[in-house]
Motif scaffolding. Structure first.
Motif, PDB file in Angstrom:
ATOM      1  N   THR A 365      -3.076  -3.151  -2.730  1.00 51.59           N
ATOM      2  CA  THR A 365      -1.816  -3.419  -3.435  1.00 51.59           C
ATOM      3  C   THR A 365      -1.903  -4.729  -4.223  1.00 51.59           C
ATOM      4  O   THR A 365      -1.201  -4.895  -5.212  1.00 51.59           O
ATOM      5  CB  THR A 365      -0.621  -3.497  -2.463  1.00 51.59           C
ATOM      6  N   MET A 366      -2.767  -5.632  -3.787  1.00 52.34           N
ATOM      7  CA  MET A 366      -2.888  -6.900  -4.523  1.00 52.34           C
ATOM      8  C   MET A 366      -3.763  -6.765  -5.753  1.00 52.34           C
ATOM      9  O   MET A 366      -3.633  -7.556  -6.684  1.00 52.34           O
ATOM     10  CB  MET A 366      -3.463  -7.987  -3.610  1.00 52.34           C
TER      11      MET A 366
ATOM     12  N   GLY B 241       0.109 -15.972   0.711  1.00 50.57           N
ATOM     13  CA  GLY B 241       0.157 -14.557   0.332  1.00 50.57           C
ATOM     14  C   GLY B 241       1.212 -14.278  -0.724  1.00 50.57           C
ATOM     15  O   GLY B 241       0.939 -13.640  -1.746  1.00 50.57           O
ATOM     16  N   SER B 245       0.739 -12.973  -4.427  1.00 50.21           N
ATOM     17  CA  SER B 245       1.231 -11.644  -4.803  1.00 50.21           C
ATOM     18  C   SER B 245       2.370 -11.719  -5.815  1.00 50.21           C
ATOM     19  O   SER B 245       2.451 -10.920  -6.741  1.00 50.21           O
ATOM     20  CB  SER B 245       1.658 -10.862  -3.560  1.00 50.21           C
ATOM     21  N   GLU B 246       3.288 -12.677  -5.664  1.00 46.35           N
ATOM     22  CA  GLU B 246       4.435 -12.745  -6.574  1.00 46.35           C
ATOM     23  C   GLU B 246       4.238 -13.800  -7.660  1.00 46.35           C
ATOM     24  O   GLU B 246       5.096 -13.973  -8.522  1.00 46.35           O
ATOM     25  CB  GLU B 246       5.714 -13.055  -5.785  1.00 46.35           C
ATOM     26  N   THR B 286       6.631  -7.110  -5.789  1.00 48.50           N
ATOM     27  CA  THR B 286       5.477  -6.249  -6.071  1.00 48.50           C
ATOM     28  C   THR B 286       5.144  -5.431  -4.816  1.00 48.50           C
ATOM     29  O   THR B 286       5.640  -5.724  -3.725  1.00 48.50           O
ATOM     30  CB  THR B 286       4.230  -7.087  -6.412  1.00 48.50           C
ATOM     31  N   ALA B 288       2.388  -5.469  -3.209  1.00 48.35           N
ATOM     32  CA  ALA B 288       1.735  -6.349  -2.244  1.00 48.35           C
ATOM     33  C   ALA B 288       2.760  -7.174  -1.472  1.00 48.35           C
ATOM     34  O   ALA B 288       2.629  -7.379  -0.265  1.00 48.35           O
ATOM     35  CB  ALA B 288       0.736  -7.255  -2.951  1.00 48.35           C
ATOM     36  N   GLY B 289       3.810  -7.651  -2.182  1.00 45.84           N
ATOM     37  CA  GLY B 289       4.862  -8.425  -1.521  1.00 45.84           C
ATOM     38  C   GLY B 289       5.562  -7.612  -0.439  1.00 45.84           C
ATOM     39  O   GLY B 289       5.854  -8.118   0.656  1.00 45.84           O
TER      40      GLY B 289
END
Ligand SMILES: [K+]
Ligand SMILES: [K+]
Lengths: 446, 446
Positions: A365-366, B241, B245-246, B286, B288-289
């Motif tokens: 996802t990243m 993280g 991610s953001e 996102t 990933a977030g």
């Protein structure tokens, strides 16, 4: 004991390196121009991905097998699948001998094995099972040919029959038809032959050895009885699950009759562990159907077989142990307690696998451009499919960038050689005699 | 030992039944007409859901707290949160005494506890910590009032300050502002006060007791050192993280400046463990977030605190044990080995929690009308949020049907009292003396 442990590590290392060499050779062959239908050099990352997927009997692919590869390329894939599949199962039989040797002398006396009187040489057994595998694949090819000849003629019919018999027996999920086996979803005969091939391969050599030497020992090993029992229970539960969640695939009632749909439901239950063939596109399943599929892919099949995942025996032990923990009893099956070590191994494996999937999902996802919610489940699905060496997809794999391909390649490899084998060969770990130990202390859990 | 075990079960049962009674009383009060802003009787399933969410300090809600409930209703919710939060932490201190009593006499001699010479009575400690909690909440309310008075005036300002100080300290996530704390995402002061309250509450009484009695023992317990270490590491990792991610929430660069966005990033890292307040809508993160958030919600906070989830100490032990397994050493922290029992408990808890989440997700996807892919991650998010007693949502909760509400209620309850406590009180399990044992045998794992 330490000695045997070292032999186990040496063996793990041999398997890991052997698979790596096979993958590298395969990837080089696949990147040659005449492996490509157009005669061009295939991108090396795609060649590496395909070779890994083939050796690890997964079936995920960044390119379409039917349209991208030439006959030579497809032949390479089939050979890699056969070596990867049969080679691993042979390895499993060898490894299980060490486990046998670790049995106490008393236990071996009881089974008459101490003097190896009644025990045929393992090499003979392995040769026997490989021959059996080839015979099963030959019969499978003949049965498939009956269905394929009218469509494809004799030449192409023979080639397609052999290819799919091999990939089905090795649970490898590669196909030459385009969107997997979707065009056969109205053909219960074809689906049934494929399912039997999948089933025969998913037993693994250890179960086959037990079944073949039954006339000598007159009993099945705990491994075989347990694997078969858990496997059958999970199969039944998953059939019921799909019947409930998809209501016998009523979304296809326009194109398929009730019996055809039932065979596709069966196929839905069989293919995630860990064949990876598709007769019904997974994007058309309900949310519950996708969740059941992910669970089944994660579980995988019998240890020592063509299956990846955490394996049926791990899930079985954890289930029995959970019940045992909360009822204050000891986990047992068929009048045998599981060793503490066995239970810890199952717990550790389960946790490691979950952590691996979570970590891989996070990385995917990243690094991949995914939609916020939809993308997460696509990433989870693909990660579990790779780790379970299943090969099913929600469509992400062909769109992976280089980093994503590397993640999936790593998952397929670890899923295939096994987390333990992989870790052993990296850390070369062995129980060291520490000169001192810290005092014990408890902390609060949960 | 058996005796203490029985006392532990009695205690577990008392906690479970106490919480159940509290929930039932709360739900009856909340279903009264004058708990509703419109003076109507609230649907009992919504009253039960809200009461469970309040007692279990979760914050998930099928109705909007600000607009649905009258002042009386909101007061009930606040009181349930306070009793649920402080009551549980008191219980944790009591239970930890049993663990202490189980220490060998030698160990207790070493710490001077055998004769209870230096040890203040536990009741006094608990009273001290409750007083400390109330003082912290009072200070928090005053600090919040400074920010709220200009907006809401004195009367409403005082009420809102108290309510949010209580829900923040108890990590309960209920709010009176509508879409959680989103209107304060441009107010670093307000977010910081809330984060400090969350932090103070999430330590738990066991850590507070250790800190408060430090002058007597001159050392922190292994539990406290371990919980603080793991908690801080996870916090730092999660900040990094979310920053990655953001990218410091660049999607909000139009409305918030860099510093404001950084405070929201901090808030993103703090709130999933297990406060449940929202300053940035989770649908705007996102993929990933969202994955990081799910992982953090699953981990939760310190044992014996207002947090749910599998707890930091469980994750810490599993991490150390994984490394230990693969390097052939023993898991240790700060010159102390963890007991085998401790490690097994952590492994079992982790596996049980994963299985619980998977099972709940399966049930949710089978019973709620969800879109195929998007819906799965919504269901997972909501299930983990309930089990971790976090209270974050991707929007599914208000749309749950009766069956869905029951699943989430069960998850909140189990997440709060703990899987072990819950199972002990159901099975009343105790280690039975079996008159015979089956012989041991190993099967193949992985
Ligand atoms: K496969
Ligand atoms: K909460």
């Amino acid at each position: 004991m330490i000695h045997l442990f070292h032999r186990r590590i040496t063996f793990s290392l041999a398997l890991t390196i052997g698979f790596l060499i096979l993958i590298i050779i395969g990837s080089i062959l696949l990147s040659l121009p005449f492996a490509d239908k157009m005669g061009q050099t295939t991108n090396y990352s795609d060649a590496l991905f395909t070779a890994t997927s083939a050796v690890c009997v997964t079936g995920l692919s960044t390119v379409t097998t039917a349209t991208h590869w030439s006959f030579f390329g497809q032949l390479i894939i089939m050979i890699l699948v056969e070596i990867g599949g049969l080679g691993f199962m042979t390895f499993a039989v060898m490894l299980s001998n060490f486990a046998h040797q670790r049995m106490s002398l008393g236990a071996r006396m009881l089974t008459g094995e101490a003097l190896n009187l009644n025990r045929p040489s393992q090499l003979r057994i392995v040769r026997l099972i490989i021959r059996l595998s080839l015979v099963i694949q030959l019969i499978g090819a003949i049965l498939l040919f009956i269905a394929l000849k009218p469509r494809l003629g004799i030449g192409k019919g023979i080639w397609y029959s052999i290819f799919h018999s091999v990939t089905a027996y090795c649970n490898a999920g590669f196909d030459l038809f385009g969107p997997s086996l979707e065009q056969f979803n109205n053909n219960p005969y074809f689906l049934t032959v494929i399912m039997f091939l999948i089933g025969a391969g998913s037993f693994g050599f250890l179960v086959w050895r037990d079944l073949l030497t039954y006339h000598i020992h007159h009993k099945l090993s705990l491994h075989t009885r347990f694997a078969l029992t858990v496997g059958i229970i999970i199969l039944i539960l998953s059939i019921v699950g799909f019947l409930v969640s998809e209501q016998n695939l009523k979304q296809f009632s326009g194109s398929l009759n009730e019996i055809q749909r039932f065979f596709n439901t069966l196929f839905l239950a069989v293919t995630p562990r860990t064949a990876g063939f598709v007769s019904i596109p997974y994007t058309k399943l309900t949310a519950a159907g996708v969740v059941i599929t992910i669970i089944l892919m994660f579980i995988g099949g019998t240890p020592g077989s063509t299956a990846g995942g955490v394996k049926t025996s791990t899930i079985g032990i954890l289930f029995l142990q959970s019940i045992a923990t909360f009822t204050g009893k000891e986990a047992s099956f068929s009048h045998r307690r599981f060793t503490r070590d066995n239970i810890n191994r199952a717990l550790t494996l389960f946790c490691s696998a979950i952590l691996l999937i979570i970590f891989a999902t996070l990385l995917l996802t990243m690094t991949q451009p995914l939609s916020t919610h939809n993308g997460i489940i696509e990433a989870v699905f693909e990660a579990v499919s790779a780790f379970g060496t299943v090969g099913l997809t929600l469509g992400l794999t062909p769109h992976l960038n280089l980093f994503g391909k590397m993640i999936i390649i790593a998952l397929m490899f670890i899923g295939r050689v096994g987390i333990y084998t992989f870790m052993y060969s990296i850390f070369k770990s062995h129980p060291t005699k520490q000169s001192y130990r810290y005092p014990e202390e408890e902390i609060i859990i949960g």
